[in-house]
Design an enzyme around this catalytic site. Structure first.
Site, PDB file in Angstrom:
ATOM      1  N   ASP A 289      -8.581  -8.161   1.810  1.00  0.00           N
ATOM      2  CA  ASP A 289      -7.541  -7.805   1.047  1.00  0.00           C
ATOM      3  C   ASP A 289      -6.017  -8.421   1.303  1.00  0.00           C
ATOM      4  OD1 ASP A 289      -6.113  -6.214   1.133  1.00  0.00           O
ATOM      5  OD2 ASP A 289      -7.474  -4.648   2.828  1.00  0.00           O
TER       6      ASP A 289
HETATM    7  C1  NOJ Z   1      -3.829  -3.635   0.982  1.00  0.00           C
HETATM    8  C2  NOJ Z   1      -5.166  -2.911   1.358  1.00  0.00           C
HETATM    9  O1  NOJ Z   1      -5.511  -2.923   2.589  1.00  0.00           O
HETATM   10  C3  NOJ Z   1      -6.096  -2.056   0.086  1.00  0.00           C
HETATM   11  O2  NOJ Z   1      -6.713  -1.023   0.043  1.00  0.00           O
HETATM   12  C4  NOJ Z   1      -5.597  -2.862  -1.509  1.00  0.00           C
HETATM   13  O3  NOJ Z   1      -6.566  -2.823  -2.467  1.00  0.00           O
HETATM   14  C5  NOJ Z   1      -4.502  -3.777  -1.373  1.00  0.00           C
HETATM   15  N1  NOJ Z   1      -3.179  -3.957  -0.260  1.00  0.00           N
HETATM   16  C6  NOJ Z   1      -4.147  -4.476  -3.077  1.00  0.00           C
HETATM   17  O4  NOJ Z   1      -3.195  -3.702  -2.871  1.00  0.00           O
END
Ligand code: NOJ
Length: 730
Positions: A289
């Protein structure tokens, strides 16, 4: 004639051999994916491999939680990009550079958060779960995939399947509620919708199961924090939706932000490699993430970015989302022997495999069609309305105040009456406020202009200056509809709330308008369960509309008028008090019963339990019956209930089937566990039989704390519609 034939054969052989001499195996679409992957891997330098393991971002990111350093000069060899553009032109340029200006011509994988729609926004996932119609979720995601595909996207970071039992956590809006089975079923449906039958078909995109794992257990509902989860609970509650997603063929998994029992999820070899990759045979890629690799240091496990990269890659994270840690440190880590080339090859093979399966090597470009041909198509908009209508949950309807009487004059009051963006919810993709109808507009159309609209107050604050006008509108109307709830940004990432009641000003507005003495209908727009104990007695009817999407307003208006008959059921418990949290239906049994173990200041019961949801129809169900009351491990029995629609209105009913094992010697089981559900339309006056075929291996086995499933002979209970039947597994 014979000579001509012979010449032709020789010529064909020459052309073919020239082709195979010139065309490497990895570029030959007729070769199997695995052969192509291995062939390409053999040709790559370490630097080229490492570039595949990095994801940068391109375009303007309007997500305030994820604003990162934009790498100014993106190398054409980059493995992946988060693609914020909304058309395929930039994509095609990127792919052209990758295919033509690099030594090996490896296409770039373009990802984006397509969570509940791309340009046409559908109800938030929590709302979709309330429909208990996973087939609908497949359809919505297929539309989302085709819109996103046309915009140049290959890959969505969805579905989010983090079971959540703490409604203070903002991200509860993104999942399918508190129950592992519901999350598993919707996960499978979501993956199939995005990925279609064949991943290389036009209009399909790769899915990503996120956030692996236990993120939904974030302590006290705060985001990015510690999670304390026993091995047993991990296997019972948090892992099953992921296992279902892997079985459904999801190509990618995202490693989470949270620290699991002391080991950050993105440095967790046990969950990422032992369970996901080795245990379940997942052969796709794991992406970290946003910032999750760098956060290993913040979590207190590493001292610098190099250590973060080492821990993360060795744990099993294949692709570095935007942290640049792999690009900067992997080569050195390999030289120092801290990361093996075997591990690098495995990670790169996984990334390439997904690209081959998507057909990117063979067809990296997208047709640049006019937006009006690909976005917001009539069928998509109709489905947006229908899905929203199916997701709504009628929480209360005293004296059948809903549907509203034909010809009634209505006062529509509240901060959400004219809202647009706030109907779309968090992660609205490329959904636009100016393409979203307001509830006011939809109700004017539905009720032939007999609606007086007053804001009354804002979402929060102290300004009561609109109260007088609101009360006056209520006094002059036959019925009042109050549109209350949350702003879209109040749930989602980094959007936890310690107090999940309606803001005080909205509660006051409700009390003020109640003075008019008119039938009161509260329509709620929100991304989580709310504590409504103070407000509930003021309302004759409460319709939970969640964040319903682009055409959600029409669905609300249609439900208020009776054009739609509500059929949603809660996929998550609504607490009666904040102090009850965590509160969820599938809890383990307490050691004492009767009047012991309760709060002495508030009730122990929720305001609305999991599965609650009314209809304009009335249903009566028969007791559960069984085809036999004994079965062997290899056998099956069928449980049935017959549901009669005793009203004059056609309606849909969902039957939820639970299993209980009241005395499990190996490890105690929750009071009851959902194992099957089915939704059927039942015409007025008609009856429908609902069945659940109980298969011991599937429905009566449980995981132990190491994930090994066991099955114990003995007494079990199956329940549905408030009745139950006992049977014995021999
Ligand atoms: C952070 C988020 O936790 C996740 O769900 C998301 O897919 C990513 N950023 C990319 O935007």
């Amino acid at each position: 004639m014979k000579t001509i034939k012979a010449i032709a054969i020789i010529l064909a052989a020459v052309v073919l051999s020239a082709f195979s001499w010139k065309t490497p195996v990895y570029k030959d679409a007729s070769q199997p994916v695995e052969k192509r992957v291995q062939d390409l891997l053999k040709r790559m330098t370490l630097q080229e491999k490492i570039m595949q393991m990095n994801q940068y971002i391109i375009g303007r990111n309007d997500n305030s939680n994820n604003r990162g350093k934009v790498v100014a000069k993106i190398p054409p060899e980059i493995g992946s990009l988060i693609y914020f553009y909304e058309d395929p032109e930039t994509r095609n340029d990127i792919q052209k550079r990758a295919m033509e200006q690099t030594r090996l011509g490896i296409p770039v994988l373009l990802g984006f958060d397509v969570i509940h729609g791309y340009r046409t926004v559908f109800p938030v996932p929590l709302a979709q779960a309330a429909s208990f119609n996973p087939g609908m979720t497949s359809k919505l995601n297929a539309i989302a995939a085709s819109e996103a595909y046309s915009a140049g996207i290959d890959w969505t970071f969805a579905p989010m399947i983090d079971v959540c039992r703490d409604p203070r956590w903002g991200r509860i809006v993104e999942c399918y509620g508190e129950d592992p089975y519901t999350n598993s079923v919707f996960c499978e449906a979501a993956v199939k919708g995005f990925q279609g039958k064949n991943l290389s078909d036009k209009g399909t995109i790769a899915a990503c199961l996120k956030h692996f794992v236990c993120y939904g257990a974030s302590e006290a509902g705060r985001d990015y924090v510690y999670t304390e989860v026993s091995d047993q609970t991990m296997w019972d509650t948090y892992l099953p939706p992921y296992e279902a997603g892997v079985k459904a063929g999801a190509q990618t998994v995202m490693s989470a932000f949270n620290n699991i029992n002391g080991i950050p999820a993105s440095a967790n070899r046990h969950t990422l490699t032992d369970i996901l990759k080795n245990g379940w045979g997942f052969d796709g890629l794991v992406v970290s993430d946003w910032d999750a690799i760098a956060q290993i240091k913040l979590n207190g496990m590493a001292q610098d970015a190099a250590e973060c990269a080492e821990l993360s890659v060795n744990a099993g994270v294949d692709l570095d989302m935007k942290d640049n840690a792999y690009a900067e440190h992997l080569e050195q880590l390999v030289k120092e022997g801290k990361v093996s080339i075997k591990r690098i090859d495995d990670a790169v093979a996984r990334i390439l495999r997904v690209k081959f399966r998507l057909g990117l090597f063979d067809d990296p470009y997208r047709e640049n069609k006019p937006q009006e041909e690909v976005f917001m198509q009539q069928e998509s908009l109709e489905l947006s309305e229908k899905a929203a209508a199916e997701s709504m949950v009628l929480l209360k309807n005293d004296s059948s105040v809903l549907p509203l009487r034909k010809g009634a004059h209505i006062a529509l009051i509240g901060p959400l009456a004219e809202a647009k963006k706030d109907l779309l919810g968090s992660w609205r993709g490329k959904g636009r406020a100016d393409e979203t109808e307001t509830l006011a507009a939809a109700m004017q159309r539905e009720f032939d202009g007999r609606v007086t609209v007053v804001e009354g107050c804002s979402f929060k604050g102290e300004d009561r200056s609109g109260f007088a006008e609101a009360l006056q509108a209520a006094q002059s109307a036959d019925a009042v509809v109050l549109a209350l709830g949350e702003k879209s940004g109040w749930s989602g990432e980094n959007a936890s709330r310690a107090n999940i009641e309606l803001p005080e000003i909205q509660q006051e507005l409700l009390r003020e308008v109640k003075k008019a003495g008119k039938p009161m209908v509260v329509v709620l727009f929100n991304g989580r369960p709310l504590v409504l104990t103070q407000d509930e007695p003021m309302a004759d009817a409460i319709l939970e509309a969640w964040f319903p999407g682009t055409r959600g307003a029409a669905a609300v208006a249609g439900t208020l008028s009776g054009r739609y008959n509500p059929s949603g059921k809660l996929p998550v418990t609504f607490p009666a008090h904040q102090g009850q949290i965590p509160i969820y239906y599938n809890k383990r049994l307490p050691a004492r019963r009767g009047n012991q173990g309760y709060y002495f200041d508030v009730t122990v019961k929720p305001l609305y339990p999991f599965g609650h949801g009314l209809s304009y129809s009335n249903f009566e169900s028969s007791p559960v019956t069984l085809s036999a009351d004994k079965l062997s491990k290899g056998g099956k029995i069928t449980a049935s209930v017959t549901v009669k629609n005793t009203s004059a209105v056609d309606g849909a009913q969902t039957v939820l089937w639970f299993i209980s094992d009241p005395s499990c010697r190996r490890v105690t089981r929750p009071e009851k566990e959902l194992r099957h559900f089915e939704k059927k339309i039942i015409p007025a006056g008609a009856s429908e039989t609902f069945t659940f075929e109980i298969q011991p291996e599937r429905d009566l086995s449980f995981p132990d704390s190491q994930g090994t499933r066991f099955i114990e002979a003995g007494k079990f209970i199956v329940s549905a519609c408030g009745t139950q039947a006992e049977f014995t597994l021999e």
